[in-house]
Design an enzyme around this catalytic site. Structure first.
Site, short mmCIF file in Angstrom:
data_model
loop_
_atom_site.label_atom_id
_atom_site.label_comp_id
_atom_site.label_asym_id
_atom_site.label_seq_id
_atom_site.Cartn_x
_atom_site.Cartn_y
_atom_site.Cartn_z
N SER A 145 0.98 -1.09 0.25
CA SER A 145 0.17 0.06 -0.02
C SER A 145 0.82 1.10 0.00
O SER A 145 2.18 1.27 0.41
CB SER A 145 -0.95 -0.06 1.37
OG SER A 145 -1.61 1.40 1.47
N TYR A 158 -2.25 -1.29 10.07
CA TYR A 158 -2.42 -1.28 8.94
C TYR A 158 -0.96 -1.06 8.21
O TYR A 158 -0.06 -1.67 7.47
CB TYR A 158 -3.34 -0.59 8.17
CG TYR A 158 -3.68 -0.75 6.90
CD1 TYR A 158 -4.45 -1.72 5.96
CD2 TYR A 158 -3.10 0.00 5.62
CE1 TYR A 158 -4.57 -1.93 4.88
CE2 TYR A 158 -3.35 -0.04 4.38
CZ TYR A 158 -3.98 -1.20 4.03
OH TYR A 158 -4.23 -1.48 2.50
P1 NAD Z 1 -11.38 -5.97 -0.46
O1 NAD Z 1 -12.32 -5.73 1.04
O2 NAD Z 1 -12.27 -5.66 -1.51
O3 NAD Z 1 -11.38 -7.70 -0.57
C1 NAD Z 1 -10.39 -8.37 0.46
C2 NAD Z 1 -10.20 -9.79 -0.08
O4 NAD Z 1 -9.53 -10.47 1.07
C3 NAD Z 1 -11.55 -10.43 -0.39
O5 NAD Z 1 -11.38 -11.54 -1.47
C4 NAD Z 1 -11.74 -11.09 1.13
O6 NAD Z 1 -12.56 -12.37 0.79
C5 NAD Z 1 -10.43 -11.50 1.52
N1 NAD Z 1 -10.19 -11.90 2.88
C6 NAD Z 1 -10.80 -11.05 3.82
N2 NAD Z 1 -10.38 -11.82 5.11
C7 NAD Z 1 -9.64 -12.93 4.55
C8 NAD Z 1 -8.97 -13.89 5.50
N3 NAD Z 1 -9.24 -13.98 6.79
N4 NAD Z 1 -8.58 -14.94 4.93
C9 NAD Z 1 -8.43 -14.79 3.23
N5 NAD Z 1 -9.02 -14.00 2.75
C10 NAD Z 1 -9.46 -12.89 3.29
O7 NAD Z 1 -10.07 -5.27 -0.34
P2 NAD Z 1 -9.24 -4.59 -1.28
O8 NAD Z 1 -9.58 -3.28 -1.24
O9 NAD Z 1 -9.32 -5.22 -2.69
O10 NAD Z 1 -7.64 -4.80 -0.99
C11 NAD Z 1 -7.18 -5.97 -1.38
C12 NAD Z 1 -5.38 -5.71 -0.78
O11 NAD Z 1 -5.01 -4.32 -1.58
C13 NAD Z 1 -5.57 -5.42 0.69
O12 NAD Z 1 -4.16 -6.01 0.89
C14 NAD Z 1 -5.44 -4.18 0.87
O13 NAD Z 1 -4.78 -3.88 2.07
C15 NAD Z 1 -4.63 -3.51 -0.56
N6 NAD Z 1 -4.72 -2.07 -0.57
C16 NAD Z 1 -6.02 -1.74 -0.85
C17 NAD Z 1 -6.06 -0.22 -1.25
C18 NAD Z 1 -7.39 0.22 -1.54
O14 NAD Z 1 -7.47 1.58 -1.38
N7 NAD Z 1 -8.57 -0.58 -1.61
C19 NAD Z 1 -5.13 0.44 -1.31
C20 NAD Z 1 -4.04 -0.03 -1.02
C21 NAD Z 1 -3.82 -1.29 -0.72
#
Ligand code: NAD
Length: 263
Positions: A145, A158
């Protein structure tokens, strides 16, 4: 630079939706067979799993697994290899967020975020590296991130986990550099997904703002482009990092953040 020899099988954790699903689609478009994962029931993910297989002519599978459990990580890697064959790609994407000031940060949220966003990635990397080393090829992409590079108030767990994930990325890259394996991190800024949507009320509470102010003055204010990144854009970079053209990129942390961390 010719076509890749054989793209091989990919495991994308947390790919039932959001960024992980975008990465799974981009890898499938590049010819990888893909194992999807999440905590949702198989029936909820089956439409996306089947659509990806049909659209891109690759094999896909889904395994529900809770990756906060060490056995869940091990079983997922084995299930992926059992269904699709040896993994050429591992994308550690599953992650959760919780926003609260340190003084009020609950132990269970701290433990959950460290377990999923950092320890699960370590365990999955440990699981796949021996095979990748033996085969002389592998691609590991960790979804960190902008919060792996800089901090924001209210995100102690985080930010700690994502900074840790960059340290893990560099170490794993050094340990595998001579074996045809690369390990890199992508550092997205804000991408419009359920994870971001859910933190808006939490951030509003933690900072004493309205939800509209959080969106304009916190989320988009961080990004000079004043636009969210998309899951497809993160997927495109992940697919590039998994290609032969990216063989000399390893141990890197690549922002896709609209200029956030340039400030
Ligand atoms: P999201 O909430 O849309 O999706 C999360 C995914 O993780 C889902 O597939 C869910 O089933 C899975 N998950 C949740 N708990 C779990 C567990 N205990 N075991 C296995 N799988 C599990 O999240 P997102 O926004 O797509 O984020 C995905 C990644 O990107 C994360 O690591 C997040 O930190 C990172 N990220 C997101 C953003 C953003 O702005 N959305 C920014 C920077 C980084």
């Amino acid at each position: 630079m010719g076509m890749q020899k054989h793209p091989g099988a990919a495991l994308v954790t947390g790919s039932s939706g959001g960024i992980g699903l975008g990465i799974a689609e981009a890898l499938a478009a590049a010819g990888h067979d893909v194992m999807l994962n999440g905590i949702e029931a198989e029936a909820d993910v089956a439409p996306d799993r089947d659509r990806i297989a049909q659209t891109f002519g690759v094999r896909t599978a889904y395994a529900r697994a809770d990756l906060t459990d060490p056995a869940g990580v091990r079983d997922l890697v084995r299930a992926a290899e059992g269904r699709l064959g040896p993994l050429s790609v591992l994308v550690n994407n599953a992650g959760v967020q919780h926003v609260a000031p340190i003084g009020e940060f609950p132990d269970d949220k701290w433990d959950l975020i460290l377990a999923l966003n950092l320890s699960a990635a370590f365990r999955a990397i440990r699981e796949v590296i021996p095979g990748m080393r033996t085969r002389g090829h592998g691609r590991i992409v960790n979804i960190a991130s902008a919060h792996g590079l800089v901090a924001s108030p209210g995100k102690a767990a985080y930010v700690a986990a994502k900074h840790g994930l960059l340290g893990l990325t560099k170490t794993a890259a050094l340990e595998t550099a001579e074996y045809g394996v690369t390990v890199n991190a992508i550092c997205p800024g804000y991408v419009w997904t359920p994870l971001v949507e859910k933190q808006i009320p939490e951030t509003a509470k933690a900072r004493g703002m309205t939800e509209a102010e959080v969106k304009s003055d916190v989320l988009l204010a961080a990004q000079p482009t004043r636009e969210f990144a998309t899951a497809a854009q993160i997927g495109a970079l992940a697919a590039f990092l998994c290609s032969d053209a990216a063989a000399q990129i390893t141990g890197a942390a690549l922002p896709v953040d609209g200029g956030w961390t340039a400030q």
